[in-house]
Design a protein around this motif. Structure first.
Motif, PDB file in Angstrom:
ATOM      1  N   SER A 188     -61.167 -70.206 -58.942  1.00  0.00           N
ATOM      2  CA  SER A 188     -60.551 -69.947 -57.634  1.00  0.00           C
ATOM      3  C   SER A 188     -61.596 -69.954 -56.521  1.00  0.00           C
ATOM      4  CB  SER A 188     -59.815 -68.607 -57.650  1.00  0.00           C
ATOM      5  OG  SER A 188     -58.731 -68.636 -58.552  1.00  0.00           O
ATOM      6  N   ARG A 189     -62.743 -69.351 -56.794  1.00  0.00           N
ATOM      7  CA  ARG A 189     -63.814 -69.317 -55.786  1.00  0.00           C
ATOM      8  C   ARG A 189     -64.339 -70.716 -55.495  1.00  0.00           C
ATOM      9  NH1 ARG A 189     -69.089 -69.241 -56.699  1.00  0.00           N
ATOM     10  NH2 ARG A 189     -68.842 -68.500 -58.841  1.00  0.00           N
ATOM     11  N   LEU A 190     -64.566 -71.488 -56.537  1.00  0.00           N
ATOM     12  CA  LEU A 190     -65.105 -72.834 -56.358  1.00  0.00           C
ATOM     13  C   LEU A 190     -64.085 -73.778 -55.724  1.00  0.00           C
ATOM     14  CD1 LEU A 190     -67.112 -73.286 -59.675  1.00  0.00           C
ATOM     15  CD2 LEU A 190     -68.016 -72.859 -57.387  1.00  0.00           C
ATOM     16  N   LEU A 191     -62.802 -73.619 -56.071  1.00  0.00           N
ATOM     17  CA  LEU A 191     -61.770 -74.443 -55.443  1.00  0.00           C
ATOM     18  C   LEU A 191     -61.710 -74.186 -53.942  1.00  0.00           C
ATOM     19  CD1 LEU A 191     -58.856 -74.253 -58.052  1.00  0.00           C
ATOM     20  CD2 LEU A 191     -60.178 -76.287 -57.432  1.00  0.00           C
ATOM     21  N   LYS A 192     -61.820 -72.927 -53.562  1.00  0.00           N
ATOM     22  CA  LYS A 192     -61.803 -72.592 -52.134  1.00  0.00           C
ATOM     23  C   LYS A 192     -63.004 -73.196 -51.424  1.00  0.00           C
ATOM     24  CE  LYS A 192     -59.860 -70.725 -48.614  1.00  0.00           C
ATOM     25  NZ  LYS A 192     -58.568 -71.273 -48.134  1.00  0.00           N
ATOM     26  N   SER A 193     -64.155 -73.188 -52.112  1.00  0.00           N
ATOM     27  CA  SER A 193     -65.363 -73.775 -51.541  1.00  0.00           C
ATOM     28  C   SER A 193     -65.198 -75.288 -51.375  1.00  0.00           C
ATOM     29  CB  SER A 193     -66.559 -73.479 -52.445  1.00  0.00           C
ATOM     30  OG  SER A 193     -67.731 -74.092 -51.949  1.00  0.00           O
ATOM     31  N   LEU A 194     -64.598 -75.947 -52.371  1.00  0.00           N
ATOM     32  CA  LEU A 194     -64.361 -77.387 -52.280  1.00  0.00           C
ATOM     33  C   LEU A 194     -63.375 -77.716 -51.165  1.00  0.00           C
ATOM     34  CD1 LEU A 194     -64.129 -78.330 -56.078  1.00  0.00           C
ATOM     35  CD2 LEU A 194     -65.978 -78.923 -54.495  1.00  0.00           C
ATOM     36  N   GLU A 195     -62.394 -76.840 -50.966  1.00  0.00           N
ATOM     37  CA  GLU A 195     -61.442 -77.051 -49.873  1.00  0.00           C
ATOM     38  C   GLU A 195     -62.149 -76.935 -48.525  1.00  0.00           C
ATOM     39  OE1 GLU A 195     -56.895 -75.788 -48.966  1.00  0.00           O
ATOM     40  OE2 GLU A 195     -58.289 -74.103 -49.232  1.00  0.00           O
ATOM     41  N   ASN A 196     -63.039 -75.959 -48.407  1.00  0.00           N
ATOM     42  CA  ASN A 196     -63.790 -75.777 -47.160  1.00  0.00           C
ATOM     43  C   ASN A 196     -64.695 -76.972 -46.868  1.00  0.00           C
ATOM     44  OD1 ASN A 196     -62.628 -73.269 -46.733  1.00  0.00           O
ATOM     45  ND2 ASN A 196     -64.305 -72.139 -47.713  1.00  0.00           N
ATOM     46  N   GLU A 197     -65.112 -77.667 -47.934  1.00  0.00           N
ATOM     47  CA  GLU A 197     -65.965 -78.842 -47.779  1.00  0.00           C
ATOM     48  C   GLU A 197     -65.143 -80.105 -47.496  1.00  0.00           C
ATOM     49  OE1 GLU A 197     -68.412 -79.217 -51.253  1.00  0.00           O
ATOM     50  OE2 GLU A 197     -69.171 -77.165 -51.092  1.00  0.00           O
ATOM     51  N   GLY A 198     -63.822 -79.978 -47.489  1.00  0.00           N
ATOM     52  CA  GLY A 198     -62.954 -81.103 -47.188  1.00  0.00           C
ATOM     53  C   GLY A 198     -62.746 -82.067 -48.341  1.00  0.00           C
ATOM     54  N   LYS A 199     -63.002 -81.614 -49.585  1.00  0.00           N
ATOM     55  CA  LYS A 199     -62.867 -82.477 -50.759  1.00  0.00           C
ATOM     56  C   LYS A 199     -61.497 -82.365 -51.417  1.00  0.00           C
ATOM     57  CE  LYS A 199     -67.812 -82.453 -51.785  1.00  0.00           C
ATOM     58  NZ  LYS A 199     -68.873 -82.094 -52.760  1.00  0.00           N
ATOM     59  N   ILE A 200     -60.825 -81.233 -51.216  1.00  0.00           N
ATOM     60  CA  ILE A 200     -59.499 -81.002 -51.791  1.00  0.00           C
ATOM     61  C   ILE A 200     -58.643 -80.211 -50.807  1.00  0.00           C
ATOM     62  CG2 ILE A 200     -60.368 -80.978 -54.188  1.00  0.00           C
ATOM     63  CD1 ILE A 200     -60.059 -77.907 -54.114  1.00  0.00           C
ATOM     64  N   VAL A 201     -57.339 -80.186 -51.078  1.00  0.00           N
ATOM     65  CA  VAL A 201     -56.417 -79.320 -50.340  1.00  0.00           C
ATOM     66  C   VAL A 201     -55.642 -78.508 -51.374  1.00  0.00           C
ATOM     67  CG1 VAL A 201     -54.424 -79.190 -48.813  1.00  0.00           C
ATOM     68  CG2 VAL A 201     -56.199 -80.911 -48.394  1.00  0.00           C
ATOM     69  N   LEU A 202     -55.675 -77.196 -51.260  1.00  0.00           N
ATOM     70  CA  LEU A 202     -54.997 -76.324 -52.205  1.00  0.00           C
ATOM     71  C   LEU A 202     -53.570 -76.058 -51.755  1.00  0.00           C
ATOM     72  CD1 LEU A 202     -57.828 -73.691 -52.868  1.00  0.00           C
ATOM     73  CD2 LEU A 202     -57.167 -75.627 -54.313  1.00  0.00           C
ATOM     74  N   GLY A 203     -52.625 -76.186 -52.685  1.00  0.00           N
ATOM     75  CA  GLY A 203     -51.236 -75.852 -52.432  1.00  0.00           C
ATOM     76  C   GLY A 203     -50.755 -74.837 -53.444  1.00  0.00           C
ATOM     77  N   ARG A 204     -49.455 -74.594 -53.463  1.00  0.00           N
ATOM     78  CA  ARG A 204     -48.884 -73.671 -54.436  1.00  0.00           C
ATOM     79  C   ARG A 204     -48.731 -74.397 -55.777  1.00  0.00           C
ATOM     80  NH1 ARG A 204     -46.396 -68.832 -54.582  1.00  0.00           N
ATOM     81  NH2 ARG A 204     -44.741 -68.503 -56.135  1.00  0.00           N
ATOM     82  N   ASN A 205     -49.571 -74.021 -56.729  1.00  0.00           N
ATOM     83  CA  ASN A 205     -49.580 -74.647 -58.061  1.00  0.00           C
ATOM     84  C   ASN A 205     -49.854 -76.159 -58.012  1.00  0.00           C
ATOM     85  OD1 ASN A 205     -49.094 -72.220 -59.368  1.00  0.00           O
ATOM     86  ND2 ASN A 205     -46.875 -72.512 -59.350  1.00  0.00           N
ATOM     87  N   ASN A 206     -50.623 -76.580 -56.997  1.00  0.00           N
ATOM     88  CA  ASN A 206     -51.060 -77.974 -56.957  1.00  0.00           C
ATOM     89  C   ASN A 206     -52.364 -78.088 -56.183  1.00  0.00           C
ATOM     90  OD1 ASN A 206     -50.490 -78.747 -54.061  1.00  0.00           O
ATOM     91  ND2 ASN A 206     -48.418 -78.128 -54.687  1.00  0.00           N
ATOM     92  N   ILE A 207     -53.071 -79.185 -56.460  1.00  0.00           N
ATOM     93  CA  ILE A 207     -54.351 -79.472 -55.802  1.00  0.00           C
ATOM     94  C   ILE A 207     -54.342 -80.942 -55.404  1.00  0.00           C
ATOM     95  CG2 ILE A 207     -56.865 -79.535 -56.043  1.00  0.00           C
ATOM     96  CD1 ILE A 207     -56.507 -77.516 -58.391  1.00  0.00           C
ATOM     97  N   LYS A 208     -54.561 -81.231 -54.138  1.00  0.00           N
ATOM     98  CA  LYS A 208     -54.638 -82.601 -53.668  1.00  0.00           C
ATOM     99  C   LYS A 208     -56.108 -82.992 -53.584  1.00  0.00           C
ATOM    100  CE  LYS A 208     -53.099 -85.782 -50.031  1.00  0.00           C
ATOM    101  NZ  LYS A 208     -52.397 -86.687 -50.964  1.00  0.00           N
ATOM    102  N   VAL A 209     -56.476 -84.051 -54.286  1.00  0.00           N
ATOM    103  CA  VAL A 209     -57.881 -84.505 -54.314  1.00  0.00           C
ATOM    104  C   VAL A 209     -58.076 -85.523 -53.217  1.00  0.00           C
ATOM    105  CG1 VAL A 209     -59.700 -85.531 -55.720  1.00  0.00           C
ATOM    106  CG2 VAL A 209     -57.936 -84.132 -56.819  1.00  0.00           C
ATOM    107  N   LEU A 210     -58.998 -85.216 -52.291  1.00  0.00           N
ATOM    108  CA  LEU A 210     -59.256 -86.110 -51.164  1.00  0.00           C
ATOM    109  C   LEU A 210     -60.450 -87.012 -51.422  1.00  0.00           C
ATOM    110  CD1 LEU A 210     -58.847 -83.538 -48.227  1.00  0.00           C
ATOM    111  CD2 LEU A 210     -57.114 -85.084 -49.177  1.00  0.00           C
ATOM    112  N   ALA A 211     -61.435 -86.526 -52.173  1.00  0.00           N
ATOM    113  CA  ALA A 211     -62.684 -87.269 -52.383  1.00  0.00           C
ATOM    114  C   ALA A 211     -62.675 -88.004 -53.705  1.00  0.00           C
ATOM    115  CB  ALA A 211     -63.877 -86.311 -52.317  1.00  0.00           C
ATOM    116  N   LEU A 212     -61.913 -89.101 -53.778  1.00  0.00           N
ATOM    117  CA  LEU A 212     -61.860 -89.906 -55.001  1.00  0.00           C
ATOM    118  C   LEU A 212     -62.910 -91.016 -54.970  1.00  0.00           C
ATOM    119  CD1 LEU A 212     -58.032 -90.249 -55.619  1.00  0.00           C
ATOM    120  CD2 LEU A 212     -59.670 -88.970 -56.991  1.00  0.00           C
TER     121      LEU A 212
END
Length: 212
Positions: A188-212
């Motif tokens: 959870s901590r690392l996912l939030k950090s990745l979201e802050n870096e603009g690499k992912i977007v966190l949703g309810r029970n889903n994760i959108k990957v932006l940096a493919l």
């Protein structure tokens, strides 16, 4: 369901007509829903999967019940570890779960050894599968040994997005933690950090990957 057409579409370039005909005759079609188990640890193996569509994730479990993701099986693949079990003790050393809705044929274990000697194309297919899975297992070892957890997490998310051909991953933080053999709090901590870096977007029970 036109099994012959599916076989010719996905495996016609690999297998000779006689083998395709045998596979059509003995294979059992299955549709596995996302999250459904295809194979469980210790389960008697009665067949080996041949994928038409979707993706299957393959995991191991330690003595304390902790899981670790080994690799994904994609369309056109089979699981070499399943074949190895077929030729050995006959019970599964892995857990296999549908990463997405998946179509496949289950091939009876009785045919595995027979086809290895009867069809060059089948032997080449199995050996190539072994080589691919070994390379993926080595990559898993390298990931565990040399990557920091945030790098492992990002690679894991990219891999899941690529095997399903979908940048929106339906999952929970706990499931991710189980696959990576770590804690939900760390994930959870690392996912939030990745979201802050603009690499992912966190949703309810889903994760959108932006940096493919």
């Amino acid at each position: 369901m036109n099994i012959k057409a599916l076989l010719e579409l996905h495996y016609g370039y690999l297998f000779e007509p006689a083998l395709l005909k045998e596979i059509e005759e003995v294979g059992k079609y299955k549709l596995i829903k996302q999250g459904e188990k295809l194979m469980e640890l210790g389960q008697e193996i009665k067949g080996m999967p041949l994928l038409f569509s979707g993706a299957i994730k393959v995991l191991r479990e330690d003595s304390e019940g902790e899981e670790l993701l080994l690799y994904f099986i994609e369309r056109g693949d089979t699981c070499a570890m399943s074949f190895s079990c077929c030729m050995g003790a006959g019970t599964s050393d892995i857990r296999a779960i549908a990463e997405s809705d998946s179509e496949l044929l289950m091939l009876p274990v009785q045919k595995m050894d027979e086809w290895m000697t009867k069809y060059k194309s089948w032997r080449a297919f199995i050996l190539d599968s072994y080589h691919t899975r070994l390379s993926e297992l080595m990559e898993t070892v390298d990931t565990l040994a040399f990557m920091k957890m945030d790098e492992r997490l990002m690679k894991y998310l990219k891999d899941r997005a690529m095997v399903t051909n979908n940048d929106l991953i339906t999952t929970t933080h706990l499931e991710v933690a189980h696959d990576l053999h770590t804690s939900r709090v760390v994930v959870s901590r690392l996912l939030k950090s990745l979201e802050n870096e603009g690499k992912i977007v966190l949703g309810r029970n889903n994760i959108k990957v932006l940096a493919l």
